[in-house]
Design an enzyme around this catalytic site. Structure first.
Site, PDB file in Angstrom:
ATOM      1  N   LYS A 173      31.269  41.095  54.725  1.00 27.24           N
ATOM      2  CA  LYS A 173      32.710  41.818  54.493  1.00 27.24           C
ATOM      3  C   LYS A 173      32.246  43.433  54.593  1.00 27.24           C
ATOM      4  O   LYS A 173      31.445  43.682  53.372  1.00 27.24           O
ATOM      5  CB  LYS A 173      33.155  41.368  53.010  1.00 27.24           C
ATOM      6  CG  LYS A 173      33.744  39.783  53.130  1.00 27.24           C
ATOM      7  CD  LYS A 173      34.267  39.493  51.760  1.00 27.24           C
ATOM      8  CE  LYS A 173      33.402  39.403  50.486  1.00 27.24           C
ATOM      9  NZ  LYS A 173      33.858  38.846  49.543  1.00 27.24           N
ATOM     10  N   THR A 204      42.808  47.091  44.162  1.00 24.65           N
ATOM     11  CA  THR A 204      42.156  46.049  45.118  1.00 24.65           C
ATOM     12  C   THR A 204      41.685  45.188  44.318  1.00 24.65           C
ATOM     13  O   THR A 204      40.853  44.296  44.841  1.00 24.65           O
ATOM     14  CB  THR A 204      41.159  46.958  46.075  1.00 24.65           C
ATOM     15  OG1 THR A 204      40.330  47.610  45.437  1.00 24.65           O
ATOM     16  CG2 THR A 204      41.928  47.861  47.157  1.00 24.65           C
ATOM     17  N   GLY A 206      40.383  41.912  43.037  1.00 23.59           N
ATOM     18  CA  GLY A 206      40.837  40.467  43.441  1.00 23.59           C
ATOM     19  C   GLY A 206      40.654  40.194  44.876  1.00 23.59           C
ATOM     20  O   GLY A 206      40.597  38.896  45.412  1.00 23.59           O
ATOM     21  N   THR A 207      40.339  41.086  45.722  1.00 23.16           N
ATOM     22  CA  THR A 207      40.217  41.038  47.074  1.00 23.16           C
ATOM     23  C   THR A 207      39.191  39.985  47.482  1.00 23.16           C
ATOM     24  O   THR A 207      39.565  39.197  48.411  1.00 23.16           O
ATOM     25  CB  THR A 207      39.751  42.215  47.832  1.00 23.16           C
ATOM     26  OG1 THR A 207      40.362  43.463  47.125  1.00 23.16           O
ATOM     27  CG2 THR A 207      39.608  42.200  49.038  1.00 23.16           C
ATOM     28  N   GLY A 208      37.872  39.823  47.041  1.00 15.28           N
ATOM     29  CA  GLY A 208      37.031  38.821  47.457  1.00 15.28           C
ATOM     30  C   GLY A 208      37.497  37.424  47.080  1.00 15.28           C
ATOM     31  O   GLY A 208      37.488  36.562  47.998  1.00 15.28           O
ATOM     32  N   CYS A 209      38.042  37.493  45.859  1.00 12.20           N
ATOM     33  CA  CYS A 209      38.579  35.923  45.608  1.00 12.20           C
ATOM     34  C   CYS A 209      39.637  35.444  46.343  1.00 12.20           C
ATOM     35  O   CYS A 209      39.947  34.399  46.528  1.00 12.20           O
ATOM     36  CB  CYS A 209      39.006  35.843  43.943  1.00 12.20           C
ATOM     37  SG  CYS A 209      37.927  36.488  42.998  1.00 12.20           S
TER      38      CYS A 209
END
Length: 263
Positions: A173, A204, A206-209
């Protein structure tokens, strides 16, 4: 039957990341979400004020309870605070006939550590080899491999370093790079470069989860890895664009952005 997806992750009391974000994403994408709680955090828009991991036996019991009775079409892993938890979860997903999306969570959006340094070797040697797709961000790439990504040209080198630990696919990412949000998905032979416009929105959390859960939701529906990742990228890009203020710090992405009626 509605596809079933299991998240194995920590609880975020503020509702923006962790299991709460995972379940919201799964609902938004039309799958049945289930959870194994690995840790409880006291967390809000300003950061993580405390974290308490659950005993390995509690994590294992939750997992077996869900998988042995209900069954799963995909598993997603998030916060696994200790080496003991990492190894136990790796063993569980290795014995489950379903694709696994591994988000090797190392630190929170605010820089709070969520993985003990002593657990990194266990992630490399047990968890990544069990992954269908691994989804590290650039900070996690450094933690796991020592490779520092400073431009798009470095993404290939980062992907190769992570793939050396055994996941079938890796999604590097590149959201922390300047310019468009560029990610690289590869299995070592095929490359998919995923680009999206960068939205000027600080909310932003919580983007990865959310991205990892969206990928797992696509895999549970029977999509190929590239198809699942492309659809997940589209969903999370919309969620980032619609991220909203919550509390005094960094707010969450909007998991329900597709359901909002225009004003």
């Amino acid at each position: 039957m509605i596809p079933r997806v299991l998240t194995v992750a920590g609880s975020d009391s503020g509702g923006g990341a962790g299991v709460q974000a995972d379940l919201k994403t799964m609902l938004a994408l039309g799958v049945h979400g289930m959870s194994v709680i690995t840790a409880v955090t006291a967390q809000n828009s300003l950061g993580v004020q405390g974290a308490w991991e659950l005993p390995v036996e509690a994590v294992r019991a939750q997992y077996r309870s869900v998988v042995d009775d209900i069954g799963v079409q995909a598993v997603k892993t998030g916060m696994l605070a200790s080496a003991e938890l990492v190894e136990a979860v790796a063993e569980l997903i290795s014995g489950t006939d379903a694709p696994a999306v591994v988000d090797p969570v190392g630190v929170s959006k605010h820089g709070d550590p969520l993985l003990a340094a002593s657990a990194l070797d266990s992630v490399r040697t047990t968890l990544l080899p069990a992954a269908t797709v691994a989804t590290p961000n650039l900070d996690e790439v450094i933690q796991l491999t020592g490779v520092r990504v400073e431009s798009e040209d470095d993404l290939r080198r980062a992907a190769a370093a992570v793939l050396a630990y055994g996941p079938r696919w890796v999604l590097i990412k590149g959201g922390h790079l300047p310019g468009d949000a560029v990610d690289l998905l590869t299995d070592g032979s095929v490359e998919h470069w995923l680009r999206a416009p960068r939205h000027d929105n600080r909310h932003t959390h919580g983007t990865g989860c959310t991205l990892a859960s969206a990928i797992a939701s696509g895999l549970a529906k029977g999509l190929s890895v590239p198809e699942a990742v492309i659809q997940a990228k589209e969903y999370v890009t919309g969620a980032i664009a619609a991220g909203f203020a919550l509390g005094a710090g960094i707010g969450p992405v909007d998991h329900g952005w597709r359901f909002r009626s225009p004003e």
